[in-house]
Design a protein around this motif. Structure first.
Motif, PDB file in Angstrom:
ATOM      1  N   MET A   1       1.269  -1.257   0.233  1.00 21.86           N
ATOM      2  CA  MET A   1       0.491  -0.318  -0.726  1.00 21.86           C
ATOM      3  C   MET A   1       0.723   1.455   0.069  1.00 21.86           C
ATOM      4  SD  MET A   1      -3.321   0.868   2.632  1.00 21.86           S
ATOM      5  CE  MET A   1      -4.084   1.941   2.061  1.00 21.86           C
ATOM      6  N   ALA A   2       0.769   1.984  -1.039  1.00 15.73           N
ATOM      7  CA  ALA A   2       0.624   3.559  -1.155  1.00 15.73           C
ATOM      8  C   ALA A   2       1.301   4.096   0.331  1.00 15.73           C
ATOM      9  CB  ALA A   2       1.071   4.309  -2.244  1.00 15.73           C
ATOM     10  N   GLU A   3       2.671   5.089   0.246  1.00 17.98           N
ATOM     11  CA  GLU A   3       2.354   5.620   1.860  1.00 17.98           C
ATOM     12  C   GLU A   3       1.859   6.900   0.787  1.00 17.98           C
ATOM     13  OE1 GLU A   3       3.922   6.097   4.551  1.00 17.98           O
ATOM     14  OE2 GLU A   3       5.210   4.598   4.599  1.00 17.98           O
ATOM     15  N   THR A   4       0.705   8.064   2.301  1.00 22.46           N
ATOM     16  CA  THR A   4      -0.076   8.728   1.716  1.00 22.46           C
ATOM     17  C   THR A   4       0.600  10.218   2.345  1.00 22.46           C
ATOM     18  OG1 THR A   4      -2.452   7.190   2.010  1.00 22.46           O
ATOM     19  CG2 THR A   4      -2.867   9.985   2.104  1.00 22.46           C
ATOM     20  N   LEU A   5       0.856  11.173   1.088  1.00 22.35           N
ATOM     21  CA  LEU A   5       1.501  12.496   1.829  1.00 22.35           C
ATOM     22  C   LEU A   5       0.595  13.787   1.468  1.00 22.35           C
ATOM     23  CD1 LEU A   5       5.193  11.959  -0.043  1.00 22.35           C
ATOM     24  CD2 LEU A   5       4.275  11.668   2.343  1.00 22.35           C
ATOM     25  N   PRO A   6      -0.108  14.362   2.460  1.00 26.93           N
ATOM     26  CA  PRO A   6      -0.020  15.447   2.648  1.00 26.93           C
ATOM     27  C   PRO A   6      -0.107  17.155   1.623  1.00 26.93           C
ATOM     28  CG  PRO A   6      -0.071  15.104   4.741  1.00 26.93           C
ATOM     29  CD  PRO A   6       0.470  14.149   3.723  1.00 26.93           C
ATOM     30  N   VAL A   7       0.005  17.579   0.843  1.00 28.02           N
ATOM     31  CA  VAL A   7       0.448  18.451  -0.030  1.00 28.02           C
ATOM     32  C   VAL A   7      -0.060  19.586   0.200  1.00 28.02           C
ATOM     33  CG1 VAL A   7       1.908  16.901  -1.305  1.00 28.02           C
ATOM     34  CG2 VAL A   7       0.400  17.884  -2.210  1.00 28.02           C
ATOM     35  N   GLU A   8       0.261  20.650  -0.216  1.00 29.76           N
ATOM     36  CA  GLU A   8      -0.051  22.114  -0.515  1.00 29.76           C
ATOM     37  C   GLU A   8       0.567  22.665  -1.956  1.00 29.76           C
ATOM     38  OE1 GLU A   8      -0.686  24.324   3.171  1.00 29.76           O
ATOM     39  OE2 GLU A   8      -1.156  22.699   4.292  1.00 29.76           O
ATOM     40  N   ILE A   9       0.237  24.175  -2.008  1.00 29.68           N
ATOM     41  CA  ILE A   9       0.181  24.593  -3.488  1.00 29.68           C
ATOM     42  C   ILE A   9       1.069  25.724  -2.235  1.00 29.68           C
ATOM     43  CG2 ILE A   9      -0.094  26.338  -5.641  1.00 29.68           C
ATOM     44  CD1 ILE A   9      -0.992  23.155  -5.915  1.00 29.68           C
ATOM     45  N   ARG A  10       2.516  25.676  -3.507  1.00 31.45           N
ATOM     46  CA  ARG A  10       3.509  26.412  -2.763  1.00 31.45           C
ATOM     47  C   ARG A  10       3.167  28.180  -3.559  1.00 31.45           C
ATOM     48  NH1 ARG A  10       9.061  26.109  -3.325  1.00 31.45           N
ATOM     49  NH2 ARG A  10       8.585  24.257  -4.688  1.00 31.45           N
ATOM     50  N   GLN A  11       2.920  28.828  -3.124  1.00 26.35           N
ATOM     51  CA  GLN A  11       3.198  29.890  -4.100  1.00 26.35           C
ATOM     52  C   GLN A  11       4.651  30.673  -3.856  1.00 26.35           C
ATOM     53  OE1 GLN A  11       0.797  30.650  -5.695  1.00 26.35           O
ATOM     54  NE2 GLN A  11      -0.955  29.977  -4.570  1.00 26.35           N
ATOM     55  N   ASP A  12       4.933  30.946  -2.820  1.00 26.53           N
ATOM     56  CA  ASP A  12       5.955  31.684  -2.490  1.00 26.53           C
ATOM     57  C   ASP A  12       7.319  30.736  -2.905  1.00 26.53           C
ATOM     58  OD1 ASP A  12       4.413  34.093  -2.278  1.00 26.53           O
ATOM     59  OD2 ASP A  12       4.751  33.349   0.072  1.00 26.53           O
ATOM     60  N   ARG A  13       8.555  31.681  -3.265  1.00 25.70           N
ATOM     61  CA  ARG A  13       9.246  29.933  -3.652  1.00 25.70           C
ATOM     62  C   ARG A  13      10.630  31.410  -3.273  1.00 25.70           C
ATOM     63  NH1 ARG A  13       6.098  30.330  -7.835  1.00 25.70           N
ATOM     64  NH2 ARG A  13       5.329  28.306  -8.636  1.00 25.70           N
ATOM     65  N   GLY A  14      12.509  30.955  -3.828  1.00 30.57           N
ATOM     66  CA  GLY A  14      13.145  31.136  -2.566  1.00 30.57           C
ATOM     67  C   GLY A  14      13.578  30.767  -1.081  1.00 30.57           C
TER      68      GLY A  14
ATOM     69  N   THR B   1      -2.092  13.769  -1.698  1.00 31.68           N
ATOM     70  CA  THR B   1      -3.360  14.740  -1.321  1.00 31.68           C
ATOM     71  C   THR B   1      -3.657  15.661  -0.916  1.00 31.68           C
ATOM     72  OG1 THR B   1      -3.413  14.351   1.131  1.00 31.68           O
ATOM     73  CG2 THR B   1      -3.875  11.989  -0.332  1.00 31.68           C
ATOM     74  N   GLY B   2      -5.353  16.482  -0.845  1.00 35.82           N
ATOM     75  CA  GLY B   2      -4.884  17.433  -0.642  1.00 35.82           C
ATOM     76  C   GLY B   2      -4.792  18.652  -1.630  1.00 35.82           C
ATOM     77  N   SER B   3      -3.815  20.113  -1.299  1.00 32.62           N
ATOM     78  CA  SER B   3      -4.080  20.533  -2.867  1.00 32.62           C
ATOM     79  C   SER B   3      -4.479  19.951  -4.289  1.00 32.62           C
ATOM     80  CB  SER B   3      -2.886  21.792  -2.756  1.00 32.62           C
ATOM     81  OG  SER B   3      -3.518  22.069  -1.813  1.00 32.62           O
TER      82      SER B   3
END
Length: 206
Positions: A1-14, A62-64
């Protein structure tokens, strides 16, 4: 079974924003592949560290973003104890993928007791398998490696459904008598090397 990773969109870089993310318990990442746009993400640091500890290569984001992905590359800090950045590549569970895995030597070669040394010649190899079947690494058992003998890729066990994309006759490790350098040769090597063309240049300056 695959690991589930919650993610979010990242707007700021650098670098400054990346440091701020890490302090907040998140790790910067990018997702690309399948001809789609590259997306900048942030991942829960605890989740990605757990996935790495478990040897997971295929994960469910998962998430965004909700899709399967392969952990393509991890960027570590100088001490190798903190993940600084992650590259994800889009993949489905049944998709065939090509990955490069490390080959580690396990055991103790009997040839060492006969005065030999083990030389590890092949450190990694390309494999093809489904995204969910990617092993963490490959291990070559050297418990039967006698002096003047070799271990080839054909002798390295791979999980079922995994294809090695290299000649199976390729030597992974060998046990050989160490080459001894004589004192005379060592002393000769310490002398000043001859500079080709120096004599001609000096004669021309006179």
């Amino acid at each position: 079974m695959a690991e589930t990773l919650p993610v979010e969109i990242r707007q700021d870089r650098g670098k400054r924003n990346s440091r701020r993310l890490r302090k907040a318990g998140k790790t910067p990442a990018v997702l690309y592949g399948h001809g789609q746009e590259t997306v900048s993400l942030s991942v829960s640091t605890d989740s990605i560290e757990a996935a790495v500890r478990h040897g997971s290569r295929f994960v469910e984001l998962t998430g965004s973003v909700s899709e399967g992905a392969m952990i393509r590359e991890l960027q570590w800090n100088t001490w190798g104890n903190e993940i600084l950045h992650i590259d994800f590549i889009r993949a489905s569970a049944d998709e065939k993928v090509t990955v490069t895995l490390a080959i580690e030597l396990r055991g103790e070669a009997p040839g060492i007791k006969e005065g030999g040394v083990v030389e590890h010649l092949l450190h990694e190899v390309e494999l093809e398998c489904s995204a969910t079947a990617v092993p963490e690494k490959l291990e070559a058992n050297i418990n039967h490696l006698e002096l003047d003998h070799t271990i080839t890729l054909a002798e390295v066990k791979v999980p079922e459904g995994v294809e090695v994309l290299a000649e199976l006759s390729t030597v992974v490790a060998q046990c050989v008598v160490p080459v001894e350098v004589s004192e005379e040769a060592a002393e000769a090597g310490e002398g000043e090397p001859e500079v080709i063309g120096r004599k001609e240049a000096e004669e021309g300056e006179e």
